[in-house]
Write an enzyme that holds these catalytic residues in place. Structure first.
Site, PDB file in Angstrom:
ATOM      1  N   HIS A  69       0.829  -1.208   0.000  1.00  0.00           N
ATOM      2  CA  HIS A  69       0.000   0.000   0.000  1.00  0.00           C
ATOM      3  C   HIS A  69       0.865   1.261   0.000  1.00  0.00           C
ATOM      4  O   HIS A  69       0.363   2.348  -0.329  1.00  0.00           O
ATOM      5  CB  HIS A  69      -0.955   0.004   1.195  1.00  0.00           C
ATOM      6  CG  HIS A  69      -0.294  -0.147   2.519  1.00  0.00           C
ATOM      7  ND1 HIS A  69       0.230  -1.338   2.967  1.00  0.00           N
ATOM      8  CD2 HIS A  69      -0.077   0.748   3.530  1.00  0.00           C
ATOM      9  CE1 HIS A  69       0.740  -1.181   4.177  1.00  0.00           C
ATOM     10  NE2 HIS A  69       0.577   0.082   4.538  1.00  0.00           N
ATOM     11  N   GLY A 115       0.515  -6.268  -1.668  1.00  0.00           N
ATOM     12  CA  GLY A 115      -0.697  -5.567  -1.261  1.00  0.00           C
ATOM     13  C   GLY A 115      -1.552  -6.439  -0.372  1.00  0.00           C
ATOM     14  O   GLY A 115      -2.292  -5.949   0.468  1.00  0.00           O
ATOM     15  N   SER A 116      -1.463  -7.744  -0.566  1.00  0.00           N
ATOM     16  CA  SER A 116      -2.010  -8.673   0.417  1.00  0.00           C
ATOM     17  C   SER A 116      -0.891  -8.874   1.436  1.00  0.00           C
ATOM     18  O   SER A 116       0.136  -9.483   1.135  1.00  0.00           O
ATOM     19  CB  SER A 116      -2.393  -9.998  -0.242  1.00  0.00           C
ATOM     20  OG  SER A 116      -2.974 -10.873   0.702  1.00  0.00           O
ATOM     21  N   HIS A 253      -5.178   6.780   7.565  1.00  0.00           N
ATOM     22  CA  HIS A 253      -4.689   5.674   6.745  1.00  0.00           C
ATOM     23  C   HIS A 253      -5.503   5.570   5.461  1.00  0.00           C
ATOM     24  O   HIS A 253      -6.727   5.621   5.462  1.00  0.00           O
ATOM     25  CB  HIS A 253      -4.799   4.358   7.527  1.00  0.00           C
ATOM     26  CG  HIS A 253      -4.286   3.174   6.769  1.00  0.00           C
ATOM     27  ND1 HIS A 253      -2.977   2.741   6.866  1.00  0.00           N
ATOM     28  CD2 HIS A 253      -4.894   2.329   5.884  1.00  0.00           C
ATOM     29  CE1 HIS A 253      -2.814   1.686   6.084  1.00  0.00           C
ATOM     30  NE2 HIS A 253      -3.960   1.418   5.485  1.00  0.00           N
ATOM     31  N   ARG A 307       0.584 -40.231  -7.876  1.00  0.00           N
ATOM     32  CA  ARG A 307       1.511 -39.429  -7.066  1.00  0.00           C
ATOM     33  C   ARG A 307       2.946 -39.950  -7.215  1.00  0.00           C
ATOM     34  O   ARG A 307       3.894 -39.168  -7.251  1.00  0.00           O
ATOM     35  CB  ARG A 307       1.083 -39.400  -5.600  1.00  0.00           C
ATOM     36  CG  ARG A 307       1.037 -40.756  -4.933  1.00  0.00           C
ATOM     37  CD  ARG A 307       0.428 -40.682  -3.532  1.00  0.00           C
ATOM     38  NE  ARG A 307       0.221 -41.986  -2.941  1.00  0.00           N
ATOM     39  CZ  ARG A 307       0.878 -42.463  -1.895  1.00  0.00           C
ATOM     40  NH1 ARG A 307       1.824 -41.737  -1.316  1.00  0.00           N
ATOM     41  NH2 ARG A 307       0.606 -43.648  -1.411  1.00  0.00           N
ATOM     42  N   SER A 334       5.314 -39.009   0.660  1.00  0.00           N
ATOM     43  CA  SER A 334       3.952 -39.290   0.197  1.00  0.00           C
ATOM     44  C   SER A 334       3.698 -38.727  -1.197  1.00  0.00           C
ATOM     45  O   SER A 334       3.001 -39.340  -2.001  1.00  0.00           O
ATOM     46  CB  SER A 334       2.925 -38.705   1.173  1.00  0.00           C
ATOM     47  OG  SER A 334       2.950 -39.380   2.411  1.00  0.00           O
ATOM     48  N   GLU A 355       2.973 -24.130   4.360  1.00  0.00           N
ATOM     49  CA  GLU A 355       2.502 -24.111   2.968  1.00  0.00           C
ATOM     50  C   GLU A 355       2.530 -22.727   2.345  1.00  0.00           C
ATOM     51  O   GLU A 355       2.711 -22.592   1.132  1.00  0.00           O
ATOM     52  CB  GLU A 355       1.087 -24.703   2.887  1.00  0.00           C
ATOM     53  CG  GLU A 355       1.025 -26.200   3.132  1.00  0.00           C
ATOM     54  CD  GLU A 355       1.003 -26.591   4.610  1.00  0.00           C
ATOM     55  OE1 GLU A 355       1.159 -27.793   4.905  1.00  0.00           O
ATOM     56  OE2 GLU A 355       0.842 -25.677   5.464  1.00  0.00           O
ATOM     57  N   PHE A 380      -3.947 -29.368   1.848  1.00  0.00           N
ATOM     58  CA  PHE A 380      -3.162 -28.370   2.568  1.00  0.00           C
ATOM     59  C   PHE A 380      -2.819 -27.160   1.702  1.00  0.00           C
ATOM     60  O   PHE A 380      -2.408 -26.124   2.227  1.00  0.00           O
ATOM     61  CB  PHE A 380      -1.882 -29.009   3.122  1.00  0.00           C
ATOM     62  CG  PHE A 380      -2.131 -30.204   4.003  1.00  0.00           C
ATOM     63  CD1 PHE A 380      -3.344 -30.368   4.667  1.00  0.00           C
ATOM     64  CD2 PHE A 380      -1.161 -31.172   4.165  1.00  0.00           C
ATOM     65  CE1 PHE A 380      -3.580 -31.474   5.470  1.00  0.00           C
ATOM     66  CE2 PHE A 380      -1.382 -32.287   4.969  1.00  0.00           C
ATOM     67  CZ  PHE A 380      -2.601 -32.445   5.626  1.00  0.00           C
ATOM     68  N   GLN A 416      -8.141 -34.846   5.572  1.00  0.00           N
ATOM     69  CA  GLN A 416      -7.072 -35.039   4.592  1.00  0.00           C
ATOM     70  C   GLN A 416      -7.586 -35.088   3.159  1.00  0.00           C
ATOM     71  O   GLN A 416      -6.797 -35.224   2.223  1.00  0.00           O
ATOM     72  CB  GLN A 416      -6.327 -36.349   4.886  1.00  0.00           C
ATOM     73  CG  GLN A 416      -5.937 -36.549   6.341  1.00  0.00           C
ATOM     74  CD  GLN A 416      -4.975 -35.502   6.853  1.00  0.00           C
ATOM     75  OE1 GLN A 416      -3.846 -35.418   6.385  1.00  0.00           O
ATOM     76  NE2 GLN A 416      -5.416 -34.680   7.799  1.00  0.00           N
TER      77      GLN A 416
END
Length: 605
Positions: A69, A115-116, A253, A307, A334, A355, A380, A416
Site C-alpha cells: 500500500h 498488497g495482500s 490511513h 503421485r 507421500s 505451505e 493443505f 485429509q
C-alpha cells in the site's frame, strides 16, 4: 550538496511526490509512504545495487515492497532514479496506468505483486534461496515490511525458514510507524518485542530511529556485512512524518491529504533530485549439468499411483532440464518429491509444514527464471490459497501438485481429503487444472507443465490405478481422450472416477447400452469440442467426480455445454465423508461404477 544534505532532501522529495501522486489520484496511502521515506533515501543512495536500465540483469539486487500500500513511495523512488517521469507519476491509480494502486510486475522493476500483507517477506525468502543455492550470485534481497503485517503467520514462516537457511543475503526493513488502519498495532514502538521474535528464529536485529539518516546508514552498512544470518532492521518511524496535521495521528490511513498544498510547503516544496543506484558487476547465474533421460514409461495393465508417477517424472525432467527445481511441504515421501530430492539434491528445497512459505518460495524462484514445482497434500494447499491468488496477479509461472485428493484416499478421513481443490484452482486467473488417471498420462502432463505459462495444478491420487494408455500416447493441455466409444450415452470422468466410468461402461454393455467414456484429464482448459460432439451424438452425459459438486469437473462440463440443449447428470460428493476403505467411500458418495451406470440408464430412451 554533501551526502547528508542530499539524502535529507531526497527523503523530503519522496514524501512530497507520495503526497502529489495520491492527491492526483484522489486515493492512496501517502502517510504510510512518508514514514519510510528516509529508509528509502539512504537505500537508494549507496546501498541498492540495481541497474534500472537493465531490469533483467541477473546480479541486480531485488527490492520488494511487502507493504504494497506504500506504492506512492515506491513510484516516487522510481521517479528519483529516472525510471519513470513526473507526468507518469501523476497517473497513479488512473485507468490504463502502469502505476496501479498496489505494485505489480506491469513495471519491470517490480518482481511480484504485493498488497495482500505478509507476502513480500516469504517471497523474498524464495529469491534469497535462489541467490544462494541456484543462481549463486551475490545479490541482496531487500524487503520493506510494515509493522502491522508482522502479525501475519506467513511472516513467521518466513522468519523461521530464512534463519534455518542462514540467508544473510536477505534484509528486512521493518517500518515500525505504530499505527495500523484502524488504530495502534499490538506492539506500538516496542522494537524489542519484534527483535526478540526474530532473534529466536536466527536473525540478526538492528534497532534504529528510522528518521535518523546516520543511524540508517550505519544499519544498512552493518546489514551488508553478512555473518550467516538474515538481518532485520527495526526502524521506529512516524506515520505521516513531516506534516504536523497527520504525523503520528490515527484516522488518516489510506486517504490523500486534505490540505496537500500546505503539506507540500511544510515539506519544503517541490524538488527534482535524481539518484543513481550502484550498478552490479556483470555476472552469470550458475547452470546445472543435464543429461538425456527420457520420461518414465509404464506397461499397460500394471498399476501405479499417480503421485508416485509424478515423483518419477519430475526426477527425470530434472535430469533433462537444469532449470527445474522442486520443493515440498514435508510430505515428500507421500508426494514422492523425494525422488527428485535424491536425484537432484542441489535443486530440492524442504519447506517443512509451512505451505504459505512453500508457495512463496516457488514464486520467488520463478522471478529468477527457475522452473519451480511445489507439492504437498491437495487439502493443505488451501492454507496457501491467497499466495496462489497473488501469484496469478504477479504473472508467475508455477507448477503445483496436490496429492491425496478426494474420498478415495480412504481411512485418513475428511481432514485429509481435498474436495474443493478443482474449484479453487479453476477460479485462479489463467490457470491450468490437470487430473491424470494413470502413470503414463501423469508423466506427460508433468513434462507439459514445465512449459505452461501461468499457474498449473496437477491433482494426483493416493491409491494405485491401472495403466490404460501406452507410453507414447500424447496428452495436450486442453484435450480429452475418448477411451471407449459408444452411441447411447456418454460417461465423463477423470482420475479415480475415469476408472469407475470404465467399469460402469462394462456394466452397461452387458445390457446392450453403448457408453462412450471420456477422460477429461484437462479440467481447465476443457476440451469443448469433444464434449459437444458427445452431446450431439449420444442421449446425454453423466459426469462423476471425487469432489464437491460446486466448481469441479461437472461444472466445467456444464460450462462447455452452456449453449447445447443436452441433459447432463452430475455425480459428486454431497455428504461429509468419514473414514473407510476407498471402495466403501466411493460407494457412499455415489460416484462409483454402480452409481454411474444407474444414472446413465436414466438418460437412455
Amino acid at each position: 550538496m554533501d551526502q547528508a544534505m542530499f539524502r535529507s532532501e531526497l527523503a523530503q522529495q519522496l514524501r512530497v511526490d507520495s503526497v502529489r501522486a495520491s492527491t492526483a489520484a484522489g486515493s492512496g496511502h501517502p502517510t504510510s509512504s512518508m514514514s519510510a521515506a528516509d529508509l528509502m533515501a539512504v537505500l537508494l543512495d549507496g546501498h541498492l545495487r540495481l541497474d534500472f536500465s537493465r531490469p533483467d540483469h541477473p546480479a541486480n539486487d531485488h527490492l520488494i515492497f511487502s507493504k504494497g500500500h506504500a506504492s506512492p513511495l515506491q513510484y516516487a523512488a522510481f521517479k528519483a532514479v529516472g525510471a519513470v517521469e513526473d507526468d507518469e507519476l501523476l497517473t497513479f491509480r488512473a485507468f490504463g496506468s502502469r502505476l496501479e494502486g498496489h505494485p505489480t510486475p506491469v513495471l519491470p522493476w517490480v518482481d511480484v505483486a504485493t498488497g495482500s500483507l505478509g507476502q513480500g517477506l516469504p517471497v523474498g525468502v524464495g529469491l534469497a534461496l535462489a541467490g544462494k543455492r541456484l543462481d549463486r550470485l551475490p545479490y541482496r534481497v531487500w524487503v520493506l515490511c510494515g509493522d502491522s503485517e508482522m502479525a501475519e503467520g506467513s511472516v513467521w514462516e518466513a522468519l523461521e525458514h530464512a534463519g534455518h537457511e542462514q540467508l544473510d543475503n536477505l534484509i528486512a526493513l521493518v517500518d515500525v510507524n505504530r499505527l495500523g488502519q484502524t488504530g495502534p498495532t499490538m506492539h506500538g514502538w516496542d522494537l524489542s518485542s519484534y527483535a526478540a521474535r526474530a532473534q529466536a528464529a536466527g536473525w540478526r536485529t538492528l534497532e534504529i530511529d528510522g528518521h535518523d539518516l546516520d543511524e540508517i546508514e550505519s544499519a544498512l552498512a552493518e546489514a551488508e556485512r553478512g555473518d550467516g544470518r538474515p538481518v532485520m532492521i527495526l526502524a521506529a518511524t512516524q506515520k505521516g512524518k513531516g506534516v504536523a496535521e497527520v504525523a503520528d495521528k490515527p484516522g488518516f490511513h489510506g486517504k490523500p491529504l486534505a490540505h496537500a498544498e500546505e503539506a507540500i510547503a511544510e515539506l519544503g516544496g517541490l524538488r527534482d533530485l535524481r539518484v543513481k543506484p550502484v550498478a552490479p558487476e556483470d555476472a552469470a547465474p550458475h547452470a546445472f549439468d543435464t543429461g538425456n533421460t527420457g520420461l518414465p514409461a509404464y506397461e499397460e495393465g500394471t498399476e501405479l499411483a499417480t503421485r508416485k508417477a509424478y515423483g518419477q517424472a519430475l526426477a527425470a525432467l530434472g535430469d533433462r532440464r537444469g532449470d527445474v527445481v522442486a520443493m515440498d511441504g514435508e510430505v515428500s515421501n507421500s508426494t514422492f518429491a523425494e525422488l527428485f530430492r535424491d536425484a537432484h539434491p542441489d535443486r530440492y528445497f524442504e519447506m517443512y509444514i509451512a505451505e504459505q512459505q512453500l508457495i512463496a518460495a516457488a514464486v520467488g524462484m520463478q522471478v529468477r527464471g527457475w522452473c519451480a514445482f511445489a507439492s504437498t497434500f491437495a487439502a493443505f494447499l488451501s492454507r496457501a490459497y491467497d499466495f496462489v491468488r497473488m501469484a496469478a496477479i504477479s504473472r508467475a509461472d508455477l507448477r503445483l501438485m496436490g496429492s491425496h485428493a478426494g474420498v478415495a484416499i480412504g481411512e485418513d478421513g475428511p481432514s485429509q481429503m481435498a474436495l474443493e481443490d478443482l474449484a479453487a484452482f479453476r477460479a485462479v486467473h489463467g490457470s491450468t487444472v490437470l487430473y491424470p488417471c494413470d502413470a503414463n498420462q501423469t508423466a506427460h502432463l508433468v513434462a507439459a507443465m514445465a512449459d505452461q505459462p501461468g499457474i498449473s495444478y496437477l491433482r494426483t491420487s493416493r491409491g494405485a490405478m491401472p495403466v490404460i494408455y501406452p507410453p507414447d500416447e500424447e496428452f495436450p493441455i486442453g484435450g480429452a481422450k475418448v477411451v471407449r466409444d459408444g452411441a447411447d450415452v456418454t460417461l465423463v470422468g477423470a482420475g479415480v472416477t475415469l476408472h469407475e466410468a470404465l467399469k460402469a461402461a462394462d456394466l452397461l454393455a452387458h445390457e446392450g447400452i453403448g457408453a462412450r467414456v471420456i477422460d477429461l484429464y484437462s479440467v481447465k482448459p476443457v476440451d469443448t469440442a469433444t464434449l459437444r460432439q458427445a452431446a450431439k451424438e449420444t442421449a446425454g452425459l453423466v459426469t462423476a467426480e471425487d469432489h464437491w459438486p460446486e466448481g469441479g469437473l461437472g461444472e466445467a462440463v456444464l460450462s462447455a455445454l452452456a449453449e447445447d440443449p443436452v441433459p447432463v447428470r452430475r455425480l459428486a460428493v454431497h455428504e461429509m465423508p468419514g473414514s473407510g476403505k476407498p471402495a466403501e467411500l466411493l460407494g457412499q458418495a455415489r460416484i462409483d461404477a454402480t452409481a454411474i451406470a444407474e444414472k446413465a440408464r436414466e438418460l437412455v430412451p
